[in-house]
Design an enzyme around this catalytic site. Structure first.
Site, PDB file in Angstrom:
ATOM      1  N   VAL A   1      -2.312 -54.746  52.958  1.00 62.07           N
ATOM      2  CA  VAL A   1      -1.859 -53.379  53.121  1.00 62.07           C
ATOM      3  C   VAL A   1      -2.939 -52.596  53.849  1.00 62.07           C
ATOM      4  O   VAL A   1      -4.136 -52.728  53.551  1.00 62.07           O
ATOM      5  CB  VAL A   1      -1.554 -52.724  51.755  1.00 62.07           C
ATOM      6  CG1 VAL A   1      -1.060 -51.299  51.938  1.00 62.07           C
ATOM      7  CG2 VAL A   1      -0.521 -53.544  50.996  1.00 62.07           C
TER       8      VAL A   1
ATOM      9  N   LEU B   1      -6.570 -51.449  52.836  1.00 64.98           N
ATOM     10  CA  LEU B   1      -6.386 -50.989  51.466  1.00 64.98           C
ATOM     11  C   LEU B   1      -6.410 -52.109  50.444  1.00 64.98           C
ATOM     12  O   LEU B   1      -6.990 -51.954  49.378  1.00 64.98           O
ATOM     13  CB  LEU B   1      -5.061 -50.220  51.335  1.00 64.98           C
ATOM     14  CG  LEU B   1      -4.998 -48.872  52.041  1.00 64.98           C
ATOM     15  CD1 LEU B   1      -3.628 -48.250  51.875  1.00 64.98           C
ATOM     16  CD2 LEU B   1      -6.074 -47.942  51.524  1.00 64.98           C
ATOM     17  N   GLY B   2      -5.769 -53.198  50.739  1.00 63.45           N
ATOM     18  CA  GLY B   2      -5.736 -54.255  49.740  1.00 63.45           C
ATOM     19  C   GLY B   2      -4.942 -55.447  50.209  1.00 63.45           C
ATOM     20  O   GLY B   2      -4.323 -55.432  51.267  1.00 63.45           O
TER      21      GLY B   2
ATOM     22  N   THR C   1       0.210 -60.674  47.353  1.00 64.06           N
ATOM     23  CA  THR C   1       0.625 -62.068  47.366  1.00 64.06           C
ATOM     24  C   THR C   1       1.109 -62.498  48.740  1.00 64.06           C
ATOM     25  O   THR C   1       0.791 -63.584  49.224  1.00 64.06           O
ATOM     26  CB  THR C   1       1.748 -62.279  46.338  1.00 64.06           C
ATOM     27  OG1 THR C   1       1.283 -61.871  45.064  1.00 64.06           O
ATOM     28  CG2 THR C   1       2.153 -63.737  46.292  1.00 64.06           C
ATOM     29  N   PHE C   2       1.876 -61.617  49.362  1.00 64.60           N
ATOM     30  CA  PHE C   2       2.520 -62.000  50.610  1.00 64.60           C
ATOM     31  C   PHE C   2       1.898 -61.336  51.826  1.00 64.60           C
ATOM     32  O   PHE C   2       2.477 -61.365  52.893  1.00 64.60           O
ATOM     33  CB  PHE C   2       4.008 -61.660  50.546  1.00 64.60           C
ATOM     34  CG  PHE C   2       4.702 -62.366  49.426  1.00 64.60           C
ATOM     35  CD1 PHE C   2       4.987 -63.713  49.523  1.00 64.60           C
ATOM     36  CD2 PHE C   2       5.029 -61.696  48.269  1.00 64.60           C
ATOM     37  CE1 PHE C   2       5.615 -64.366  48.488  1.00 64.60           C
ATOM     38  CE2 PHE C   2       5.659 -62.346  47.236  1.00 64.60           C
ATOM     39  CZ  PHE C   2       5.950 -63.691  47.340  1.00 64.60           C
TER      40      PHE C   2
ATOM     41  N   ASP D   1       7.174 -58.843  38.931  1.00 64.47           N
ATOM     42  CA  ASP D   1       5.709 -58.775  39.041  1.00 64.47           C
ATOM     43  C   ASP D   1       5.225 -57.404  38.588  1.00 64.47           C
ATOM     44  O   ASP D   1       4.422 -56.765  39.259  1.00 64.47           O
ATOM     45  CB  ASP D   1       5.259 -59.070  40.470  1.00 64.47           C
ATOM     46  CG  ASP D   1       3.757 -59.378  40.526  1.00 64.47           C
ATOM     47  OD1 ASP D   1       3.177 -59.687  39.469  1.00 64.47           O
ATOM     48  OD2 ASP D   1       3.174 -59.293  41.620  1.00 64.47           O
TER      49      ASP D   1
ATOM     50  N   LYS E   1       2.523 -52.506  54.864  1.00 63.10           N
ATOM     51  CA  LYS E   1       2.307 -53.834  54.292  1.00 63.10           C
ATOM     52  C   LYS E   1       2.636 -54.868  55.364  1.00 63.10           C
ATOM     53  O   LYS E   1       3.761 -54.910  55.876  1.00 63.10           O
ATOM     54  CB  LYS E   1       3.193 -54.028  53.062  1.00 63.10           C
ATOM     55  CG  LYS E   1       3.044 -55.383  52.393  1.00 63.10           C
ATOM     56  CD  LYS E   1       3.912 -55.459  51.150  1.00 63.10           C
ATOM     57  CE  LYS E   1       3.740 -56.799  50.448  1.00 63.10           C
ATOM     58  NZ  LYS E   1       4.586 -56.878  49.226  1.00 63.10           N
TER      59      LYS E   1
END
EC number: 2.7.11.1
Length: 1211
Positions: A204, A196-197, A200-201, A315, A219
Site C-alpha cells: 500500500v 505505507l505497508g 498478503t497480496f 481476515d 493497494k
C-alpha cells in the site's frame, strides 16, 4: 561490499492506511519491531533522513545504512529455535507446505532494555511464530541468516522486506515503488508520496490524486500467478461493496481499479491508523469498555452487511480495523482489506484463512465454515482490546487449539469427528471403553511434528468468566463502579457467545447489535453515573453519517473496463459508490411536494439529547417514498432545523424551552433538560403562536398510535378558545383511518402557548397487534385554585439525559406516516386548559391522623412529556402511566397515552360478575412533607423484574394506606413477600403533612417499588389493586384477568380513600373498584406478548431517581386560580372494539390479545348521567369533529353518550 537498504520514510510512526502490515522501524535508538501482516515477511522503514545519502534523480532515497557499519557487539544472536514456515500465504487458497528450520534471529541490543516481557511488539499475526524469549524478536523466517556474512543479510532483506528505488517487480511479484512515481489510470493520475505497508497480496502506498488534490491509499497487488485469482476475487467483492454505503456500514470506501505495469491497483480512501498501531502507541494498555463498545458496534454492523451479501471477510484482526480520524472522530473505525474475502458459497474447507490469533476453531479443525468465522475473529479482537494482549496468541495451530481448549473446553465430539485436521492435534484414547478425542500433549505433538510448543499468553484463564476480574479500574467508586461491574458482566456474556466453539451456535452480527452490552440497557439502572454518561457519549460516533459529497440522486458510475491500445497495459475499472440521499434537512424537509415532510420551526437549540440509537440500522429502515405522503407543519417560522443531520430517521420533538411558574406570562427562554426514553432530537420551541395544520391523509392504513400535541398556557388573563382535534382511528385491519377536518382544526393556536409534539415509536415493537389497539388521549381538567409552584417538585429530580434502545423494525415501518424519516406517526391533538374552581368541596372527609388538604383529587400533572418506549427484540423499556393524588387544590389532568402496548396496564372495569359491596376509593392522605403534592403512579405488570433489587438507589418504604374505617391496608412491618407480584410505582410527593409515625401512617405519595413474590389470586380472578409498603401493583390472577383501578374521583362525594383488611393469608382479598359515573375511554394494551419487558422501571424518592427510567418532569403553567381558564377540552381516540358500555364490565381476552383498559374521565369535563350540564361547558360550539368509519362502535361526536350506570346501585 555490503548491500545498502533503501527505504521510504513515513512522516509519523502511526501513519498507515489500507494496510494489514506492521512496521519494522530502524532507528538509531534501536529496533522497534511492531509486528507484521498476514504475509510471510516484514518490511522496514526509518524516520531518519540522513543528509549524507545520495539522491536518485527520479526518486527520493532515504534511510541508507550498512549492517556491517554496526558494531559487531550490537548484534545479539538469539538461540536457535525451531519454527514452522508456511511458504504459501494462508489465505491464498494454495496448499501450505511446512518446513522446519533453525532460524537465527537478529535484534538490536538497545532494544532489549526497552521492551517489557509481555510487550513483545514483534507479534506474528498469521503463519509466523513467536519466539518465547521476552526481548528477542523474530525478524525473518526464511532460510537461516548467515551472520558471518553480513552482505547476505543485506541482500536477503533487500529482496524480501524493503522497497528500493528501482521500479520493477521482484521475484515475489511485488511492485517496487518509487517515491514521486506517477501511477496512471484512464481517468486519473496519482503521485506516490510514501510507502505505507505490505499486505498478503501486495503493498500500500500513500498517493496524491492530482485532479482533486486529495490523499488516497493505493493497494498494488502482486502479479504473481498464485495471487492472480484472489486478486480478481477482491476486485469483484470491492465492486459489489461499492454499491453500498461505505460510511453507513463501516467498511473502507473504494474508488477505482486500474492496471499499472501489469499490477492491479485499487484506490481507497485514506485512513489514519489501525487498531494494532493504536494499541502499540498506547503501550498495549487495556482499552476501557466504553471505547470497546463503539468499535464493536461498528465492526458488527459491517459484518452484518457482509453476511447479508453472503460474504466472508476471513481476515478480521486489529490490523484490518482502521481508525478513520482519531482526533476528530475518536473510535470511528472501518473495516479494510478484503484480500482474503470470499463468497460463502465458494468457501473451501482446506483453505487457510484468518490470522492465527483470530482463527476460528472450524478453520483449525478443517470443518466447513461460513460467515461465523468473522464473529470469532471479532470476539478475539474485542478480547485483545480488553486485555491489551491477544487472548489466544498461539505460536502454532496446535498452540492455538490448545489455548482455546484449556479456556473453553474441548470442542464437541461431533465437531472433532467431522474435522479433517483433527488428528493433527487430537488423539482417540484407546484405554476408554468408547473412543473419545483427547488433546495431544505438547510433548506428543513435538515428537510427531518437531514443533516445540510455546507459551505466549499473558493471561491464562480457566474460563472466560475470569476475564471480568482483570484490569479493574481503580479510579471508579460508588455507582460508577457498580455500572462498570454490570458492564463487564454483559461484556463477558457477549464475548462467550461470540467465542462459541460450535459455529452454528455462535451469535450472529444482528444479535450482537441487539445485545445489552451494545444497546446499553443495563446501564439505565445508573442514570446519575458520570461513567454511564460517558459511555453513551462515546456511542455518538455510531450514528449514521452521510458523506459530504453524497447527493440526492444516486449517481452510480458503471463498473467499466477501459480497453487500452495494445501498447498500453493500463486497465481501468471504476468503483461506483452509493451516493445516498443527503440528509440536509433544510432541503429534504422542503421537498414536501412529492413526499410531504415535516417542516418544523425550531430555534434556540439548547436542549440536547443523545442522538444514539443502539440497534442496527438496516437499509430497509430508510425512508420509503410511498410512506411519507403527508406531514405536520408547524407555522409560521423559518424552515430551520437542527444543525445535525437526522441519522436515525427519527421524529422531532418540539419541546417548550421553559414553563412559566410566575403569575404572569414571560417570554424568557431557558432550555429545560428533558429525559426521554427514546433517543430523538430535542429542540426547544419559541412561545410564539404556532398554528397546527394537519393534512387530511395524515393517518394511514394500519396506523393506530396517536401522536399527542398538547398546548400549555402561561398565566394570562384571558385565554382564547382551544380546539382539541381527536381523530377517529377505525383500525380494523385493511381499513384506512379517516379524518374529518372542521374549522376548529385549522384555527390557530393562541399566542403565548407552548407546544409539545410527542412522537410515537410504539409501533416498532415486534409482535404488537397494531391494527386492533388504540392508545387514546384524554384531557381531564379538574378545578384547581392553588398558587403552589411546581418548581420544587421539578427540582427534586436531577435533570440528565436518559437513553434507550430503539430497535427499528423494518416490518413495522411500512404503512405509517413519517416526518420525512420513516418514523411511524399518527396525530391526535389535545389542549390542556386550566379550569377555575367550580365544584363544591366534598361534604365529608376521612379521618386523618395529621392535617391534610381540604380536597383530594386524582390528578396528573398537565403537559407531562411522556417518554417514548425504546424497544429492541431483547428489551422493552417501560414508560409511565401517570396518576396523581393531589391534595388541597385541583389541577387539570392529562392522562396521556400509555406509550407501549406491551407495558403495564392500568385497568378500570367493573367486575359485574363478582362485585362486592365494599367499594374502594383512592385515599386522600398525606405522607410527611406537604399538602398540595403531585405524585405519579406507574403500574408495570412484569412480575419477574428485578430492577428494583439491583438498583443502587434506595427506595422509600411507605406505610400503609388508611381506609374509611381507619384500618390499615397493611402494616409497615409486613414484608415484600406478602405483597402481590405486580408492581405499582408512585413518585413521592415532596410536601405532605407529617402524619403519624406509627404503623397507621397514611400514604398518598410514593409506594416504593420492590420485587414481590406473586401471590395466587382467588379463583383465578383478579386479585385487585393491593397497596403494600413495598409494592403497589395490579395483579392479574389469570391470563384473562383485567384489573379494576379507579382513575377518577367523584367530587360530589367524599374524598376517596382505600382500605383493605389483610389477613394472615398472603393472598389478598378481592378488591372492588369504585367507578365514578363518568364517561370513559377504552385503552388498549397487549399483555401476552413474548417480548414483554423483563426489565421494568421503578421510581425512587427524590432526589434519588430510578435507574431504569427517565425522569418525569413537570412542565406546568402557574397554578393561580385567578389566571386559570374556565373551559377545558377533551380529545378521545377510541378503538373500534371499545364497547359503548364504558363503565360496564369489559370482555376478557386471552393473554395474546389486547386488554381493554377503560380510563375514567373527570366529572367536570364530560356530560354524564350524574353530572349536571351546567358543570360541563362544551368548548366546541358547533359541529361534531369526530369522524367514524362504518361499522365502528365508537362515539362519533360530542356530546358523548352518558355512562350506563344501571349496574352501579351504590352510585
Amino acid at each position: 561490499m555490503a548491500s545498502q537498504l533503501q527505504v521510504f520514510s513515513p512522516p509519523s510512526v502511526s501513519s498507515s492506511a489500507f494496510c494489514s502490515a506492521k512496521k519494522l522501524k530502524i532507528e538509531p535508538s534501536g529496533w522497534d519491531v511492531s509486528g507484521q501482516s498476514s504475509n510471510d515477511k516484514y518490511y522496514t522503514h526509518s524516520k531518519t533522513l540522513p543528509a549524507t545519502q545520495g539522491q536518485a534523480s527520479s526518486s527520493h532515497q532515504v534511510a541508507n545504512f550498512n549492517i556491517p557499519a554496526y558494531d559487531q557487539g550490537l548484534l545479539l544472536q538469539a538461540p536457535a529455535v525451531e519454527h514452522i514456515v508456511v511458504t504459501a500465504a494462508d489465505s491464498s487458497g494454495s496448499a501450505a507446505t511446512a518446513t522446519f528450520q533453525s532460524s537465527q534471529t537478529l535484534t538490536h541490543r538497545s532494544n532489549v532494555s526497552l521492551l517489557e516481557p509481555y510487550q513483545k511488539c514483534g507479534l506474528k499475526r498469521k503463519s509466523e511464530e513467536v519466539d518465547s524469549n521476552g526481548s528477542v524478536q523474530i525478524i525473518e523466517e526464511h532460510p537461516p541468516l548467515m551472520l558471518q556474512n553480513r552482505t547476505v543479510v543485506g541482500a536477503a532483506a533487500t529482496t524480501t522486506t524493503v522497497t528500493t528505488k528501482s521500479s520493477s517487480s521482484s521475484g515475489e511479484g511485488d511492485y517496487q515503488l518509487v517515491q514521486h512515481e506517477i501511477l496512471c489510470s484512464m481517468t486519473n493520475s496519482y503521485e506516490v508520496l510514501e510507502f505505507l505497508g505490505r499486505g498478503t497480496f501486495g503493498q500500500v502506498a500513500k498517493c496524491w490524486k492530482r485532479s482533486t488534490k486529495e490523499i488516497v491509499a493505493i493497494k498494488i497487488l502482486k502479479n504473481h500467478p498464485s495471487y492472480a485469482r484472489q486478486g480478481q476475487i477482491e476486485v469483484s467483492i470491492l465492486s459489489r461493496l461499492s454499491s453500498e454505503n461505505a460510511d453507513e456500514y463501516n467498511f473502507v470506501r473504494s474508488y477505482e481499479c486500474f492496471q499499472h505495469k501489469n499490477h492491479t491497483c485499487l484506490v481507497f480512501e485514506m485512513l489514519e491508523q489501525n487498531l494494532y498501531d493504536f494499541l502499540k502507541q498506547n503501550k498495549f494498555s487495556p482499552l476501557p469498555l466504553k471505547y470497546i463498545r463503539p468499535i464493536l458496534q461498528q465492526v458488527a454492523t459491517a459484518l452484518m452487511k457482509l453476511k447479508s451479501l453472503g460474504l466472508i471477510h476471513a481476515d478480521l484482526k486489529p490490523e484490518n480495523i482502521m481508525l478513520v480520524d482519531p482526533v476528530r472522530q475518536p473510535y470511528r473505525v472501518k473495516v479494510i482489506d478484503f484480500g482474503s474475502a470470499s463468497h460463502v458459497s465458494k468457501a473451501v474447507c482446506s483453505t487457510y484463512l484468518q490470522s492465527r490469533y483470530y482463527r476460528a476453531p472450524e478453520i483449525i479443525l478443517g470443518l466447513p465454515f461460513c460467515e461465523a468465522i468473522d464473529m470469532w475473529s471479532l470476539g478475539c479482537v474485542i478480547a485483545e482490546l480488553f486485555l491489551g494482549w491477544p487472548l489466544y496468541p498461539g505460536a502454532s495451530e496446535y498452540d492455538q487449539i490448545r489455548y482455546i481448549s484449556q479456556t473453553q473446553g474441548l470442542p464437541a465430539e461431533y465437531l472433532l469427528s467431522a474435522g479433517t485436521k483433527t488428528t493433527r492435534f487430537f488423539n482417540r484414547d484407546p484405554n476408554l471403553g468408547y473412543p473419545l478425542w483427547r488433546l495431544k500433549t505438547p510433548e506428543e505433538h513435538e515428537l510427531e511434528t518437531g514443533i516445540k510448543s510455546k507459551e505466549a499468553r499473558k493471561y491464562i484463564f480457566n474460563c472466560l468468566d475470569d476475564m471480568a476480574q482483570v484490569n479493574m479500574s481503580t479510579d471508579l467508586e460508588g455507582t460508577d463502579m457498580l455500572a462498570e461491574k454490570a458492564d463487564r458482566r454483559e461484556y463477558i456474556d457477549l464475548l462467550k457467545k461470540m467465542l462459541t466453539i460450535d459455529a452454528d451456535k455462535r451469535v450472529t452480527p444482528l444479535k450482537t447489535l441487539n445485545h445489552q452490552f451494545v444497546t446499553m440497557t443495563h446501564l439505565l439502572d445508573f442514570p446519575h453515573s458520570n461513567h454511564v454518561k460517558s459511555c453513551f457519549q462515546n456511542m455518538e460516533i455510531c450514528k449514521r453519517r452521510v458523506h459530504m459529497y453524497d447527493t440526492v440522486s444516486q449517481i452510480k458510475s458503471p463498473f467499466t473496463t477501459h480497453v487500452a491500445p495494445s501498447t498500453s497495459t493500463n486497465l481501468t475499472m471504476s468503483f461506483s459508490n452509493q451516493l445516498s440521499t443527503v440528509h440536509n434537512q433544510a432541503s429534504v424537509l422542503a421537498s414536501s411536494s412529492t413526499a410531504a415532510a415535516a417542516t418544523l420551526s425550531l430555534a434556540n437549540s439548547d436542549v440536547s439529547l443523545l442522538n444514539y440509537q443502539s440497534a442496527l440500522y438496516p437499509p430497509s429502515a430508510a425512508p420509503v417514498p410511498g410512506v411519507a405522503q403527508q406531514g405536520v407543519s408547524l407555522q409560521p417560522g423559518t424552515t430551520q432545523i437542527c444543525t445535525q443531520t437526522d441519522p436515525f430517521q427519527q421524529t422531532f420533538i418540539v419541546c417548550p424551552p421553559a414553563f412559566q411558574t410566575g403569575l404572569q406570562a414571560t417570554t424568557k427562554h431557558s432550555g429545560f433538560p428533558v429525559r426521554m426514553d427514546n433517543a430523538v432530537p430535542l429542540v426547544p420551541q419559541a412561545p410564539a403562536a404556532q398554528p397546527l395544520q394537519i393534512q387530511s391523509g395524515v393517518l394511514t392504513q394500519g396506523s393506530c398510535t396517536p401522536l399527542m400535541v398538547a398546548t400549555l398556557h402561561p398565566q394570562v388573563a384571558t385565554i382564547t378558545p382551544q380546539y382539541a382535534v381527536p381523530f377517529t382511528l377505525s383500525c380494523a385491519a385493511g381499513r384506512p383511518a379517516l379524518v374529518e377536518q372542521t374549522a376548529a382544526v385549522q384555527q390557530a393556536w393562541p399566542g403565548g402557548t407552548q407546544q409539545i409534539l410527542l412522537p410515537s415509536a410504539w409501533q416498532q415493537l415486534p409482535g404488537v397487534a397494531l391494527h386492533n389497539s388504540v392508545q387514546p388521549t384524554a384531557v381531564i381538567p379538574e378545578a384547581m385554585g392553588s398558587s403552589q409552584q411546581l418548581a420544587d417538585w421539578r427540582n427534586a429530580h436531577s435533570h440528565g439525559n436518559q437513553y434507550s434502545t430503539i430497535m427499528q423494525q423494518p416490518s413495522l415501518l411500512t404503512n405509517h406516516v413519517t416526518l420525512a424519516t420513516a418514523q411511524p406517526l399518527n396525530v391526535g391533538v389535545a389542549h390542556v386548559v386550566r379550569q377555575q374552581q367550580s365544584s363544591s368541596l366534598p361534604s365529608r372527609k376521612n379521618k386523618q391522623s395529621a392535617p391534610v388538604s381540604s380536597t383530594s383529587s386524582l390528578e396528573v400533572l398537565p403537559s407531562q412529556v411522556y417518554s417514548l418506549v425504546g424497544s429492541s427484540p431483547l428489551r422493552t423499556t417501560s414508560s409511565y402511566n401517570s396518576l396523581v393524588p393531589v391534595q388541597d387544590q385541583h389541577q387539570p389532568i392529562i392522562i396521556p397515552d400509555t406509550p407501549s402496548p406491551p407495558v403495564s396496564v392500568i385497568t378500570i372495569r367493573s367486575d359485574t360478575d363478582e362485585e362486592e359491596d365494599n367499594k374502594f376509593k383512592p385515599s386522600s392522605s398525606s405522607l410527611k412533607a406537604r399538602s398540595n403534592v403531585i405524585s405519579y403512579v406507574t403500574v408495570n405488570d412484569s412480575p419477574d423484574s428485578d430492577s428494583s433489587l439491583s438498583s443502587p438507589y434506595p427506595t422509600d418504604t411507605l406505610s400503609a394506606l388508611r381506609g374509611n374505617s381507619g384500618t390499615l391496608l397493611e402494616g409497615p412491618g409486613r414484608t415484600a413477600a406478602d405483597g402481590i407480584g405486580t408492581r405499582t410505582i408512585i413518585v413521592p410527593p415532596l410536601k405532605t403533612q407529617l402524619g403519624d409515625c406509627t404503623g397507621a401512617t397514611q400514604a398518598s405519595g410514593l409506594l416504593s417499588s420492590s420485587k414481590t413474590k406473586p401471590v395466587a389470586s382467588v379463583s383465578g380472578q383478579s386479585s385487585g389493586c393491593c397497596i403494600t409498603p413495598t409494592g403497589y401493583r395490579a395483579q392479574r390472577g389469570g391470563a384473562s384477568a383485567v384489573q379494576p383501578l379507579n382513575l377518577s374521583q367523584n367530587q360530589q362525594s367524599s374524598s376517596a380513600s382505600t382500605s383493605q383488611e389483610r389477613s394472615s393469608n398472603p393472598a389478598p382479598r378481592r378488591q372492588q373498584a369504585f367507578v365514578a359515573p363518568l364517561s370513559q375511554a377504552p385503552y388498549a394494551f397487549q399483555h401476552g406478548s413474548p417480548l414483554h419487558s423483563t426489565g421494568h422501571p421503578h421510581l425512587a424518592p427524590a432526589p434519588a431517581h430510578l435507574p431504569s427510567q427517565p425522569h418525569l418532569y413537570t412542565y406546568a403553567a402557574p397554578t393561580s386560580a385567578a389566571a386559570l381558564g374556565s373551559t377545558s377540552s377533551i380529545a378521545h381516540l377510541f378503538s373500534p372494539q371499545g364497547s359503548s358500555r364504558h363503565a360496564a364490565a369489559y370482555t376478557t381476552h386471552p393473554s395474546t390479545l389486547v386488554h381493554q383498559v377503560p380510563v375514567s374521565v373527570g366529572p367536570s369535563l364530560l356530560t354524564s348521567a350524574s353530572v349536571a350540564p351546567a358543570q360541563y361547558q362544551h368548548q366546541f360550539a358547533t359541529q361534531s369533529y369526530i369522524g367514524s368509519s362504518r361499522g365502528s362502535t365508537i362515539y362519533t361526536g360530542y356530546p358523548l353518550s352518558p355512562t350506563k350506570i344501571s349496574q352501579y346501585s351504590y352510585l
